[in-house]
Motif scaffolding. Structure first.
Motif, PDB file in Angstrom:
ATOM      1  N   LEU A   1      -3.774  -1.596 -14.740  1.00  0.00           N
ATOM      2  CA  LEU A   1      -3.255  -0.571 -13.808  1.00  0.00           C
ATOM      3  C   LEU A   1      -4.028  -0.675 -12.514  1.00  0.00           C
ATOM      4  O   LEU A   1      -5.204  -0.802 -12.034  1.00  0.00           O
ATOM      5  N   LEU A   2      -3.123   0.111 -11.537  1.00  0.00           N
ATOM      6  CA  LEU A   2      -3.601  -0.209  -9.976  1.00  0.00           C
ATOM      7  C   LEU A   2      -3.720   1.188  -9.598  1.00  0.00           C
ATOM      8  O   LEU A   2      -3.177   2.057  -9.672  1.00  0.00           O
ATOM      9  N   GLU A   3      -4.876   1.548  -8.979  1.00  0.00           N
ATOM     10  CA  GLU A   3      -5.200   2.862  -8.506  1.00  0.00           C
ATOM     11  C   GLU A   3      -5.781   2.605  -6.668  1.00  0.00           C
ATOM     12  O   GLU A   3      -6.681   1.703  -6.641  1.00  0.00           O
ATOM     13  N   VAL A   4      -5.157   3.400  -5.966  1.00  0.00           N
ATOM     14  CA  VAL A   4      -5.418   3.557  -4.812  1.00  0.00           C
ATOM     15  C   VAL A   4      -6.881   4.136  -4.478  1.00  0.00           C
ATOM     16  O   VAL A   4      -7.080   5.322  -5.237  1.00  0.00           O
TER      17      VAL A   4
ATOM     18  N   LEU B   1       1.043  -1.030  -0.003  1.00  0.00           N
ATOM     19  CA  LEU B   1      -0.068   0.034  -0.002  1.00  0.00           C
ATOM     20  C   LEU B   1       1.032   1.194  -0.035  1.00  0.00           C
ATOM     21  O   LEU B   1       0.631   2.129  -0.797  1.00  0.00           O
ATOM     22  N   ILE B   2       1.723   1.139   0.907  1.00  0.00           N
ATOM     23  CA  ILE B   2       2.743   2.337   0.856  1.00  0.00           C
ATOM     24  C   ILE B   2       3.470   2.686  -0.439  1.00  0.00           C
ATOM     25  O   ILE B   2       3.493   3.876  -1.016  1.00  0.00           O
ATOM     26  N   ALA B   3       4.028   1.545  -1.213  1.00  0.00           N
ATOM     27  CA  ALA B   3       4.649   1.618  -2.526  1.00  0.00           C
ATOM     28  C   ALA B   3       3.297   2.265  -3.383  1.00  0.00           C
ATOM     29  O   ALA B   3       3.895   3.147  -4.312  1.00  0.00           O
ATOM     30  N   LEU B   4       2.163   1.812  -3.411  1.00  0.00           N
ATOM     31  CA  LEU B   4       1.231   2.417  -4.379  1.00  0.00           C
ATOM     32  C   LEU B   4       1.090   3.797  -4.199  1.00  0.00           C
ATOM     33  O   LEU B   4       0.680   4.670  -4.981  1.00  0.00           O
ATOM     34  N   LEU B   5       0.813   4.107  -2.780  1.00  0.00           N
ATOM     35  CA  LEU B   5       0.581   5.320  -2.588  1.00  0.00           C
ATOM     36  C   LEU B   5       1.630   6.395  -2.852  1.00  0.00           C
ATOM     37  O   LEU B   5       1.581   7.306  -3.619  1.00  0.00           O
TER      38      LEU B   5
ATOM     39  N   SER C   1       4.836 -13.458  -9.120  1.00  0.00           N
ATOM     40  CA  SER C   1       3.634 -13.003  -9.783  1.00  0.00           C
ATOM     41  C   SER C   1       2.468 -13.530  -8.940  1.00  0.00           C
ATOM     42  O   SER C   1       1.468 -12.864  -8.815  1.00  0.00           O
ATOM     43  N   ALA C   2       2.681 -14.885  -8.373  1.00  0.00           N
ATOM     44  CA  ALA C   2       1.431 -15.568  -7.758  1.00  0.00           C
ATOM     45  C   ALA C   2       1.181 -14.690  -6.383  1.00  0.00           C
ATOM     46  O   ALA C   2       0.008 -14.274  -6.122  1.00  0.00           O
ATOM     47  N   GLY C   3       2.262 -14.378  -5.767  1.00  0.00           N
ATOM     48  CA  GLY C   3       2.174 -13.610  -4.528  1.00  0.00           C
ATOM     49  C   GLY C   3       1.677 -12.328  -4.632  1.00  0.00           C
ATOM     50  O   GLY C   3       0.850 -11.861  -4.062  1.00  0.00           O
TER      51      GLY C   3
ATOM     52  N   GLY D   1       3.071  -6.051 -11.889  1.00  0.00           N
ATOM     53  CA  GLY D   1       4.536  -6.533 -12.286  1.00  0.00           C
ATOM     54  C   GLY D   1       5.412  -5.575 -11.425  1.00  0.00           C
ATOM     55  O   GLY D   1       6.385  -5.937 -10.860  1.00  0.00           O
ATOM     56  N   ARG D   2       5.364  -4.342 -11.506  1.00  0.00           N
ATOM     57  CA  ARG D   2       6.107  -3.108 -11.123  1.00  0.00           C
ATOM     58  C   ARG D   2       6.200  -3.478  -9.516  1.00  0.00           C
ATOM     59  O   ARG D   2       7.183  -3.370  -8.773  1.00  0.00           O
ATOM     60  N   LEU D   3       5.012  -3.842  -8.968  1.00  0.00           N
ATOM     61  CA  LEU D   3       4.797  -3.631  -7.640  1.00  0.00           C
ATOM     62  C   LEU D   3       5.719  -4.973  -7.068  1.00  0.00           C
ATOM     63  O   LEU D   3       6.248  -5.116  -6.059  1.00  0.00           O
TER      64      LEU D   3
END
Lengths: 164, 164
Positions: free
Chosen positions: A107-110, A52-56, A78-80, A68-70
């Motif tokens: 794409l991931l959005e918080v 979550l911190i990385a995404l924020l 990838s499974a994890g 992938g980046r995360l």
DNA sequence: CATATTATCTCGCCGAGCGAGAAGATTGCC
DNA sequence: GGCAATCTTCTCGCTCGGCGAGATAATATG
């Protein structure tokens, strides 16, 4: 962490260098414990909080976030990574959306909820730290900055040497 | 962590306070990653490494180490603590011995091998940090010490507030 | 258009850590 | 002394986070 032993152990005063090492190590341990306690309190695993911190961070920097980046950032396969995102999505902290330009990507959005969570926890902590730094003289700020930068350099050198 | 985006995101310069926060967080993350990489390289789990560090600290301080104490320190229950010690014992880092004074207890002693492992990894890191600190003026050392102590105070206050 | 590559997800498994409780040792109370 | 309550550690069964292998779909390359 005062020494309660009556008979002195074989190091009465470790000297300024080692004392600083000890302080720094204690600080990182205590920060980790604080983060773990916060995570548990909100039904998150430590890895979820790191994600979550990385995404924020990515959101604030404007960097596009993908699984992938995360996963690379967290050291997960990838499974994890999928599992982490499933958990965060189930809790309403993250939304997944196909990238229209490259439809393999997600794409991931918080969500607002995640932002509020982060602010609620780190906000006061950051605020106090900023106040602490602002209370220093310009020279002192420079000293602290230089120390932290030098420490990061040392750690980076050892990470390279260890084949990171 | 330089900013590669051509169009400037909405914070060109976060100011000295936030920059310090960022540096400190990056440092703790990088230290954690370094520790994790080291642990993996030696067949240890992160928890095992934390346990080993705690045991090495106790040995240096002369504090008697027992499974109960260690478990409390690591936040593990007794079953998990037993598992950690089984792993460390199997790898030859720890020996278990009944306490002759209270035969319910088990005394934990780290082996030469564990000491060497810890020295081999942390030794150079600590050495460089000590050299860095020794290279500072007395006033600068005092500033760094004060900053770290103040940060620990902030974290401790938040840990209490969070019900830690 | 066929093939290789990239990004993500699904499936089956391993193992770290938890809850519950057993076993052995100590302390306290009568 | 003897019996119960307490403390320390370990065992058993389980949950679930993370990994390896591979499936699926989309994009690049010849």
């Amino acid at each position: 962490m005062t020494d309660p032993t009556p008979t002195a152990p074989p190091f009465p005063d470790p000297g300024p260098g080692l004392r600083t090492v000890h302080q720094l190590r204690a600080l990182t341990v205590e920060l980790d414990l604080l983060a773990a306690a916060f995570a548990q309190r909100h039904g998150l695993h430590p890895t979820d909080l790191r994600a979550l911190i990385a995404l924020l961070d990515a959101a604030r920097e404007g960097t596009p976030a993908t699984p992938g980046r995360l996963g690379r950032e967290l050291g997960l396969n990838s499974a994890g990574t999928t599992a982490v995102l499933d958990r965060l999505e189930r809790l309403g902290h993250v939304r997944r959306a196909r990238d229209p330009h490259d439809r393999r990507r997600v794409l991931l959005e918080v969500t607002e909820r995640a932002v509020a969570l982060g602010q609620g926890f780190f906000g006061p902590l950051i605020g106090e730290t900023v106040a602490l730094v602002d209370g220093l003289s310009a020279a002192e700020r420079e000293t602290v900055q230089g120390f932290l930068a030098a420490m990061r350099g040392i750690v980076a050198r050892h990470a390279d040497a260890a084949g990171g």
